[in-house]
Design a protein around this motif. Structure first.
Motif, PDB file in Angstrom:
ATOM      1  N   THR A 385       0.841  -1.195   0.000  1.00 51.31           N
ATOM      2  CA  THR A 385       0.000   0.000   0.000  1.00 51.31           C
ATOM      3  C   THR A 385       0.876   1.244   0.000  1.00 51.31           C
ATOM      4  O   THR A 385       2.082   1.179   0.249  1.00 51.31           O
ATOM      5  N   ARG A 386       0.229   2.369  -0.303  1.00 50.76           N
ATOM      6  CA  ARG A 386       0.902   3.660  -0.166  1.00 50.76           C
ATOM      7  C   ARG A 386       0.129   4.499   0.839  1.00 50.76           C
ATOM      8  O   ARG A 386      -1.084   4.334   1.001  1.00 50.76           O
ATOM      9  N   LEU A 387       0.839   5.377   1.508  1.00 49.55           N
ATOM     10  CA  LEU A 387       0.196   6.205   2.507  1.00 49.55           C
ATOM     11  C   LEU A 387      -0.602   7.313   1.846  1.00 49.55           C
ATOM     12  O   LEU A 387      -0.235   7.816   0.766  1.00 49.55           O
ATOM     13  N   SER A 388      -1.677   7.718   2.484  1.00 47.62           N
ATOM     14  CA  SER A 388      -2.462   8.845   1.999  1.00 47.62           C
ATOM     15  C   SER A 388      -1.558  10.074   1.931  1.00 47.62           C
ATOM     16  O   SER A 388      -0.805  10.369   2.849  1.00 47.62           O
ATOM     17  N   GLY A 389      -1.619  10.770   0.814  1.00 50.23           N
ATOM     18  CA  GLY A 389      -0.746  11.925   0.621  1.00 50.23           C
ATOM     19  C   GLY A 389       0.441  11.623  -0.270  1.00 50.23           C
ATOM     20  O   GLY A 389       1.072  12.534  -0.803  1.00 50.23           O
ATOM     21  N   ASP A 390       0.763  10.335  -0.452  1.00 46.85           N
ATOM     22  CA  ASP A 390       1.839   9.930  -1.356  1.00 46.85           C
ATOM     23  C   ASP A 390       1.258   9.834  -2.762  1.00 46.85           C
ATOM     24  O   ASP A 390       0.540   8.895  -3.091  1.00 46.85           O
ATOM     25  N   GLU A 391       1.562  10.812  -3.618  1.00 48.59           N
ATOM     26  CA  GLU A 391       0.983  10.881  -4.960  1.00 48.59           C
ATOM     27  C   GLU A 391       1.976  10.438  -6.029  1.00 48.59           C
ATOM     28  O   GLU A 391       1.874  10.857  -7.188  1.00 48.59           O
ATOM     29  N   SER A 392       2.947   9.610  -5.660  1.00 46.72           N
ATOM     30  CA  SER A 392       3.917   9.113  -6.645  1.00 46.72           C
ATOM     31  C   SER A 392       3.184   8.318  -7.722  1.00 46.72           C
ATOM     32  O   SER A 392       2.506   7.329  -7.423  1.00 46.72           O
ATOM     33  N   ILE A 393       3.347   8.733  -8.971  1.00 45.53           N
ATOM     34  CA  ILE A 393       2.567   8.125 -10.045  1.00 45.53           C
ATOM     35  C   ILE A 393       2.934   6.661 -10.258  1.00 45.53           C
ATOM     36  O   ILE A 393       2.102   5.858 -10.699  1.00 45.53           O
ATOM     37  N   ASP A 394       4.189   6.289  -9.906  1.00 45.96           N
ATOM     38  CA  ASP A 394       4.582   4.895 -10.103  1.00 45.96           C
ATOM     39  C   ASP A 394       3.878   3.952  -9.133  1.00 45.96           C
ATOM     40  O   ASP A 394       3.946   2.731  -9.288  1.00 45.96           O
ATOM     41  N   LYS A 395       3.166   4.512  -8.134  1.00 49.03           N
ATOM     42  CA  LYS A 395       2.418   3.680  -7.182  1.00 49.03           C
ATOM     43  C   LYS A 395       0.923   3.662  -7.518  1.00 49.03           C
ATOM     44  O   LYS A 395       0.078   3.482  -6.647  1.00 49.03           O
ATOM     45  N   TYR A 396       0.639   3.837  -8.787  1.00 47.95           N
ATOM     46  CA  TYR A 396      -0.752   3.965  -9.223  1.00 47.95           C
ATOM     47  C   TYR A 396      -1.607   2.738  -8.901  1.00 47.95           C
ATOM     48  O   TYR A 396      -2.818   2.829  -8.778  1.00 47.95           O
ATOM     49  N   ASN A 397      -0.961   1.568  -8.796  1.00 45.64           N
ATOM     50  CA  ASN A 397      -1.739   0.334  -8.591  1.00 45.64           C
ATOM     51  C   ASN A 397      -1.776  -0.098  -7.139  1.00 45.64           C
ATOM     52  O   ASN A 397      -2.140  -1.231  -6.835  1.00 45.64           O
ATOM     53  N   MET A 398      -1.413   0.787  -6.215  1.00 44.92           N
ATOM     54  CA  MET A 398      -1.429   0.462  -4.794  1.00 44.92           C
ATOM     55  C   MET A 398      -2.662   1.035  -4.112  1.00 44.92           C
ATOM     56  O   MET A 398      -3.075   2.167  -4.396  1.00 44.92           O
ATOM     57  N   LEU A 399      -3.207   0.279  -3.184  1.00 44.30           N
ATOM     58  CA  LEU A 399      -4.288   0.801  -2.350  1.00 44.30           C
ATOM     59  C   LEU A 399      -3.728   1.863  -1.404  1.00 44.30           C
ATOM     60  O   LEU A 399      -2.546   1.813  -1.033  1.00 44.30           O
ATOM     61  N   VAL A 400      -4.573   2.783  -1.041  1.00 47.94           N
ATOM     62  CA  VAL A 400      -4.173   3.868  -0.137  1.00 47.94           C
ATOM     63  C   VAL A 400      -4.453   3.444   1.295  1.00 47.94           C
ATOM     64  O   VAL A 400      -5.531   2.920   1.606  1.00 47.94           O
TER      65      VAL A 400
END
Length: 691
Positions: A385-400
Motif C-alpha cells: 500500500t501507499r500512505l495517503s498523501g503519497d501521490e507518486s505516479i509509479d504507485k498507481y496500482n497500490m491501495l491507499v
C-alpha cells in the motif's frame, strides 16, 4: 400641581430610573439564555447571533464572549474563539473554563506552547479539572515533552484515580516513545477500567498491524467498529488489513460500508475502484474512477487508472485523453510513455508512437532514473500500500492506507449533559423526540436525508392554510440552521406582522422555536390555542418547545455540579464521573417549571383532537420512558407503529425498552427492523447483546 403630587411624581421617576437598567439586564440575560439554548442543540450560527446582541448591549460582560467562543470552537473558527476567550478573560481573569477554552483554540491553531500556559493557569484556579489535565498532557506529548506529559497524567490520577482516558494517554505516550510493549500493557489497563471505549482498540489494532500480526489487529478493529459503527475511516482501515490478507471480498464489503456512511470518502472510493479493477468488475471500477476525477480533476493517479481501464474496455481515445493529462504532469514516467506509445500505434499515429517509445528508452538509459527505479522496485516489493498523501505516479496500482489518528485531530469544547439509559453495561441513547421544522435534513452531499422526515395530514392542512416557500415537516434528526435558513425565518417574522389568527401564531411560534427562543415560542402557541382550541398542531408544537426548554434546564442543573469537560471529535472522549458529557455553566438561566406535566398535558390534548396522529404517541412514549413509566411507553410505541409502520425511531426505542425488561428476543427483533430501515447503530447493539 400641589406639593404632594410633585413629590409623588418625583418618587415615581426615581423608581423608573432605578429599575430601567434592571429591565435592560433582564433583556440581556434572556438573550444569553436563548443563545445557550442554541448551544445545547448544537445550533452554533444561531447562538452567535444572540451573543452578538448581548455583546452590543453589554460589552463589559464576560459571559457572552465566553459562550461565543464555545460556538466558534465548534465551528472550527479557532482564531475567533481565541480572541473571544481572551476578551472574556480581560473582563474576568478568574474564569478557569475560559483558559481551557482558549487552550483548546490555541492547540488547534498549533500554538501548543501557549495552550500549555493556558492549561497551567487554569489548573491554578481549578486544580481538579479533568479536561485541562488531559489536554495539558496531550499538548506536552505533541511537543515531545514526554516526561512532563507523564507527570501531568500522574497529577491527574491524584484526583481521578480510575480515569480511563488517563491510561489511554499514557499508552499513547509510550507509543510515541516507540515502546509498543509498554503501550500494549497500558492499553489493557485502560480497557480493564472501561472495555467500551474505542480508542484503545484502535491503538491496539495499529500496533499489531505494524507487527504484521493481522488477524488480532482485525479483531481489535472489530471491537472499535462495534463501538463506533458510523465511523467510516475504521472500515477503510480494516479493508486494508483484509486486503493484506488477500481477503478481497471482505475488503470490498468494508469499502462499500465506508462509502454508505461517507460518500465523499476519497480513500474508500480509490481502494474500491482498484479492487473492482482487480477482480474484473471493470464497468463498476470505471464508475468509481469517473467519480474521483469529476471531484478531483488533478488526481493523476485516478486518471492513469481510468486510462488503463478505458484501454481494456476498448476505448483507446478516451484512454489517450487521460494519458495526455498525466504525462504532461509526469514527463519522467517511462511506463506511461510506453503505454501511450502503444495507444498511439493502435490509433494509427505511428510518429507519435515512436516519439513516446524513444522518450521512454532515453529515460531508461539515464543513470539517475535507473537508480530511482531500482529504489522504487525495492520499496514496492515490500509495501502493498501507499500512505495517503503519497501521490507518486509509479504507485498507481497500490491501495491507499490512511492510518487512524491515535490522538485527537481537533479538540472541541463539549456541548451539553445528555441523559443515557444503560443495559448490560452498554450505554445507548434512545432516539429523540420528533420536532417541527421548515427545512429538510441533509446528508453529507447536501441531499435530503431519507427516513429522517415524516409527513401527516395535520401538516398538509397547515401547509394549505399558510402558503410557504418551505413547507412544514416533522423531523427526527436535529440539524443546525444554515445562514440562509436563518435569514428566511427572520424575513418570515417581519413579513407577516399584523396578523392575529391561530395559524399565524402557530407559524411564528415554530419560527421562534427553531431560533431557540422557547419563551416566545410558547407564548405564541398559547395565543394560537386561545384563538382556536381545536388546533391540534399547536398543542403538539407547544409540547415540543416545553420539552426542549426542560432539556436545557435539566442540563444546566446537572452542569452546576459537574466538572469541566473536553472531548475530541475524533480520538479521546472525556467524560465526568457519571460518564456524562458536560459544559460547565454556573446557574440555570430559566425559571424552574413543572415542564413534564405541561408537556404531557399538551400531548394528551393533541391525541384527543387527532387520534390518528402517530407522532404524538411517539413523543409521549419517549416522555413516559424518561419518567420510568415503561408500560405506558410501550403502549404508545405500539400505537405509533400501528399508525406509522415506517416510524423507524419507534422500533429502535421500543427495542431498548424491551431489552431493559429482559425481553431480548422482542428487543432484538425491533432493533433489527430499525437497522434494516437505516438506523445502523441498532446493529451495533444487537451485536453486543449477542456477545
Amino acid at each position: 400641581m400641589n406639593r404632594y403630587s410633585r413629590q409623588l411624581l418625583t418618587l415615581l421617576w426615581a423608581l423608573v430610573l432605578a429599575v430601567a437598567p434592571l429591565w435592560g439586564q433582564i433583556d440581556v440575560e434572556h438573550v444569553i439564555s436563548i443563545g445557550r439554548n442554541a448551544l445545547y442543540f448544537n445550533d452554533y450560527v444561531v447562538s452567535i447571533g444572540y451573543f452578538n446582541q448581548a455583546i452590543d448591549t453589554r460589552p463589559w460582560l464576560a459571559d457572552p464572549y465566553f459562550y461565543r467562543a464555545v460556538a466558534k470552537v465548534n465551528l472550527e473558527d479557532y482564531k475567533g474563539a481565541e480572541q473571544d476567550a481572551t476578551l472574556c478573560l480581560e473582563r474576568n481573569p478568574f474564569i478557569s473554563r475560559a483558559y481551557l477554552l482558549r487552550g483548546i483554540a490555541r492547540q488547534n491553531l498549533n500554538l501548543t506552547t501557549e495552550a500549555i500556559a493556558d492549561y497551567k493557569q487554569g489548573l491554578k484556579l481549578a486544580p481538579d479539572n479533568l479536561g485541562m489535565h488531559l489536554n495539558l498532557s496531550l499538548a506536552q506529548t505533541q511537543l515531545k515533552q514526554y516526561d512532563d506529559a507523564e507527570r501531568s497524567i500522574d497529577e491527574l490520577l491524584r484526583y481521578w484515580a480510575k480515569n480511563k482516558d488517563a491510561y489511554t494517554l499514557r499508552a499513547n505516550i509510550a507509543l510515541e516513545r516507540g515502546d509498543t510493549t509498554l503501550a500494549l500493557s497500558r492499553i489493557e489497563e485502560s480497557l480493564a477500567i472501561d472495555s467500551l471505549q474505542p480508542m484503545p482498540y484502535k491503538m491496539k489494532a495499529q500496533i499489531l498491524a505494524n507487527r504484521d500480526n493481522l488477524p488480532p489487529a482485525v479483531e481489535a478493529l472489530d471491537k472499535a467498529i462495534d463501538l463506533e459503527p458510523r465511523e467510516a475511516n475504521l472500515y477503510t482501515h480494516r479493508g486494508i488489513l483484509y486486503y493484506r490478507q488477500n481477503k478481497l471480498r471482505e475488503a470490498m464489503k468494508d469499502y462499500n460500508q465506508a462509502l454508505d456512511l461517507d460518500p465523499r470518502n476519497r480513500v474508500a472510493l480509490h481502494n474500491r475502484a482498484l479492487l473492482r479493477q482487480l477482480v474484473g468488475e471493470s464497468n463498476l471500477a470505471l464508475e468509481d474512477w469517473d467519480r474521483i476525477v469529476t471531484a478531483e480533476p488533478k488526481n493523476y493517479i485516478a486518471r492513469y487508472n481510468r486510462a488503463l481501464l478505458a484501454q481494456r474496455l476498448g476505448q483507446p481515445q478516451k484512454a489517450l485523453t487521460d494519458l495526455d493529462v498525466v504525462l504532461a504532469q509526469y514527463p519522467s514516467f517511462a511506463e506511461g510513455f510506453i503505454f501511450r506509445s502503444e495507444l498511439r500505434k493502435k490509433l494509427g499515429n505511428t510518429k507519435g508512437a515512436e516519439r513516446d517509445y524513444w522518450h521512454a528508452w532515453d529515460l531508461h538509459q539515464n543513470k539517475d532514473y535507473r537508480a530511482s527505479a531500482r529504489g522504487r522496485a525495492i520499496r514496492n516489493k515490500d509495501n502493498q500500500t501507499r500512505l495517503s498523501g503519497d501521490e507518486s505516479i509509479d504507485k498507481y496500482n497500490m491501495l491507499v492506507e490512511e492510518k487512524p489518528s491515535l490522538v485527537p485531530e481537533k479538540l472541541r469544547y463539549s456541548s451539553a449533559a445528555r441523559g443515557r439509559v444503560q443495559d448490560r453495561e452498554v450505554q445507548v441513547e434512545p432516539q429523540g423526540a420528533l420536532y417541527l421544522t421548515y427545512f429538510a435534513s441533509e446528508d453529507p452531499e447536501g441531499k435530503p436525508q431519507s427516513g429522517a422526515t415524516y409527513h401527516a395530514d395535520l401538516l398538509v392542512q397547515f401547509n394549505r392554510r399558510i402558503d410557504l416557500a418551505h413547507p412544514l415537516r416533522l423531523q427526527s434528526h436535529n440539524q443546525a440552521l444554515a445562514p440562509k435558513q436563518i435569514e428566511w425565518l427572520q424575513t418570515e417574522l417581519s413579513g407577516r406582522e399584523g396578523a392575529d389568527d391561530a395559524g399565524y401564531y402557530l407559524h411564528r411560534g415554530i419560527i421562534y422555536s427553531l431560533l431557540q427562543d422557547y419563551e416566545q415560542a410558547i407564548a405564541d402557541f398559547d395565543r394560537a390555542v386561545s384563538r382556536d382550541p381545536s388546533l391540534a398542531l399547536a398543542y403538539f408544537a407547544r409540547s415540543i418547545a416545553s420539552q426542549r426548554r426542560r432539556l436545557v434546564e435539566v442540563s444546566r442543573g446537572a452542569e452546576t455540579t459537574a466538572s469541566t469537560e473536553v472531548s475530541a471529535s475524533r480520538g479521546l472522549v472525556t467524560t465526568g464521573p457519571g460518564g456524562q458529557m458536560v459544559t460547565p455553566i454556573d446557574k440555570p438561566a430559566l425559571r424552574p417549571i413543572n415542564t413534564s406535566t405541561s408537556v404531557l398535558t399538551d400531548l394528551n390534548r393533541t391525541i384527543e383532537l387527532a387520534p390518528e396522529f402517530a407522532y404524538a404517541y411517539y413523543n409521549r412514549a419517549l416522555l413516559y420512558g424518561q419518567t420510568g413509566e415503561v408500560e405506558a411507553a410501550l403502549r404508545d410505541y405500539n400505537r405509533a407503529i400501528a399508525l406509522a409502520p415506517r416510524l423507524v425511531e419507534a422500533y429502535y426505542n421500543r427495542g431498548l425498552l424491551y431489552l431493559s425488561q429482559g425481553k431480548t428476543k422482542e428487543g432484538i427483533a425491533d432493533l433489527s427492523q430499525a437497522g434494516q430501515w437505516g438506523l445502523y447503530e441498532a446493529y451495533n447493539i444487537i451485536k453486543r447483546m449477542n456477545q
